[in-house]
Scaffold this active site. Structure first.
Site, PDB file in Angstrom:
ATOM      1  N   SER A 238     -66.862  56.858 -10.388  1.00  0.00           N
ATOM      2  CA  SER A 238     -66.926  56.454 -11.789  1.00  0.00           C
ATOM      3  C   SER A 238     -67.537  55.064 -11.865  1.00  0.00           C
ATOM      4  O   SER A 238     -67.687  54.370 -10.861  1.00  0.00           O
ATOM      5  CB  SER A 238     -65.505  56.459 -12.395  1.00  0.00           C
ATOM      6  N   CYS A 239     -67.915  54.650 -13.078  1.00  0.00           N
ATOM      7  CA  CYS A 239     -68.466  53.303 -13.284  1.00  0.00           C
ATOM      8  C   CYS A 239     -68.378  52.994 -14.769  1.00  0.00           C
ATOM      9  O   CYS A 239     -67.418  53.374 -15.432  1.00  0.00           O
ATOM     10  CB  CYS A 239     -69.903  53.219 -12.766  1.00  0.00           C
ATOM     11  N   GLY A 240     -69.387  52.324 -15.326  1.00  0.00           N
ATOM     12  CA  GLY A 240     -69.368  52.024 -16.747  1.00  0.00           C
ATOM     13  C   GLY A 240     -69.841  53.176 -17.599  1.00  0.00           C
ATOM     14  O   GLY A 240     -69.176  53.582 -18.554  1.00  0.00           O
ATOM     15  N   GLY A 242     -71.790  56.008 -15.951  1.00  0.00           N
ATOM     16  CA  GLY A 242     -72.254  57.100 -15.108  1.00  0.00           C
ATOM     17  C   GLY A 242     -73.472  56.794 -14.262  1.00  0.00           C
ATOM     18  O   GLY A 242     -73.881  57.609 -13.447  1.00  0.00           O
ATOM     19  N   TRP A 267     -66.222  54.864 -17.565  1.00  0.00           N
ATOM     20  CA  TRP A 267     -65.320  53.968 -18.279  1.00  0.00           C
ATOM     21  C   TRP A 267     -65.628  53.851 -19.767  1.00  0.00           C
ATOM     22  O   TRP A 267     -64.733  53.592 -20.577  1.00  0.00           O
ATOM     23  CB  TRP A 267     -65.322  52.575 -17.645  1.00  0.00           C
TER      24      TRP A 267
END
Length: 283
Positions: A238-240, A242, A267
């Site tokens: 996961s990240c901000g 994708g 996120w």
């Protein structure tokens, strides 16, 4: 730095093959506002001869309210087909710094059934610094038919992510910065809470590379295991939004870890909802 990832090619390899039939080069650069770089303007000013520009926003699902949502196989095929890309091509993707947004394009092509896809070591910044061929001439494109073979099992949606978090059914690796993960730095998007999913592990994208190169396997293993990830068990990245989560995917695949998936809403989706659990600190 020795490079031992099977998914990465170096600048010498690519320069020797410029113009070869069946080789498709794609500039997949994308930047955060804080980076103060304009990907399309940089491509128009200079790119590797024959490279096409992939707009990370335009290739995303046009009907999603979230940024960079993976498009349907039909939309993706239409977009890259118009770029002249075929699923039978050998595809090399690059971005400016070398390991930022290029892994997202690499991951998208793989999810759509293309496995002859690679990332350029060091990115365009290195290519340019080494004085290799560049051009500002528009690449001549003949549209192609792209046949997508979508692997939905590599993508995690919100409902499944809730179950993963509640039941700790998979490890979660978050590529955002340590400050955003801990909740000490604000999120760049309005309305998105700070912090991380319960049980998540932080592997900031910046620590995965040096000078635009993915770390060698031994250092990747040490780094990922040091962050609390058990490489014998499933991982969701996961990240901000994708994009940078795919860099962790690249690192995992380089280490032979194939039981991984990407939470596409990341996120922006999770932190933007009122009923999802969020914790702060370094848990």
């Amino acid at each position: 730095m020795a490079q031992d990832s099977p998914f990465i090619v170096d600048t010498d390899w690519l320069e020797k093959r410029l113009g070869e039939p069946g080789l498709t080069i794609i500039d997949a650069s994308w930047y955060l506002p804080a980076q103060k770089r304009d990907a399309r303007a940089e491509y128009d000013a200079a790119h590797i001869p024959g490279a096409r520009f992939l707009d990370q926003d335009a290739v995303s699902d046009p009907d999603s309210k979230l940024p960079h949502t993976l498009a349907s196989p039909q939309h993706f095929a239409q977009y890259v087909g118009a770029m002249g890309v075929s699923a039978d091509d050998t595809i090399v993707v690059y971005d400016g710094p070398g390991l930022f947004s290029a892994p997202r394009a690499w991951w998208m092509f793989r999810v759509m059934g293309v496995f002859q896809v690679y990332i350029l070591n060091g990115g365009f910044d290195r290519w340019k610094a080494e004085g290799r061929p560049m051009t500002a001439e528009p690449t001549k494109i003949a549209p192609s038919v792209f046949y997508a073979d979508f692997d939905a099992g590599r993508v995690v949606g919100l409902d499944e992510m809730r179950g993963i978090v509640d039941g700790r059914k998979s490890q979660i690796a978050d590529a955002r910065s340590a400050g955003r993960f801990a909740g000490t730095d604000p999120e760049p998007r309005l309305g998105v809470r700070s912090g991380h999913m319960p049980g998540a592990h932080n592997i900031p994208i910046a620590v995965l590379a040096e000078n635009g190169e993915l770390l060698p396997k031994d250092r990747l293993r040490q780094l990922i295991e040091g962050a609390g990830i058990d490489l014998s068990k499933p991982v969701v990245t996961s990240c901000g939004s994708g994009i940078t989560a795919a860099a962790i995917t690249l690192a995992l695949e380089t280490l032979g870890h194939s039981d991984n998936r990407l939470y596409d809403g990341s996120w922006t989706e999770w932190g933007g909802l009122a009923d999802t659990p969020v914790v702060t600190g370094k848990e």
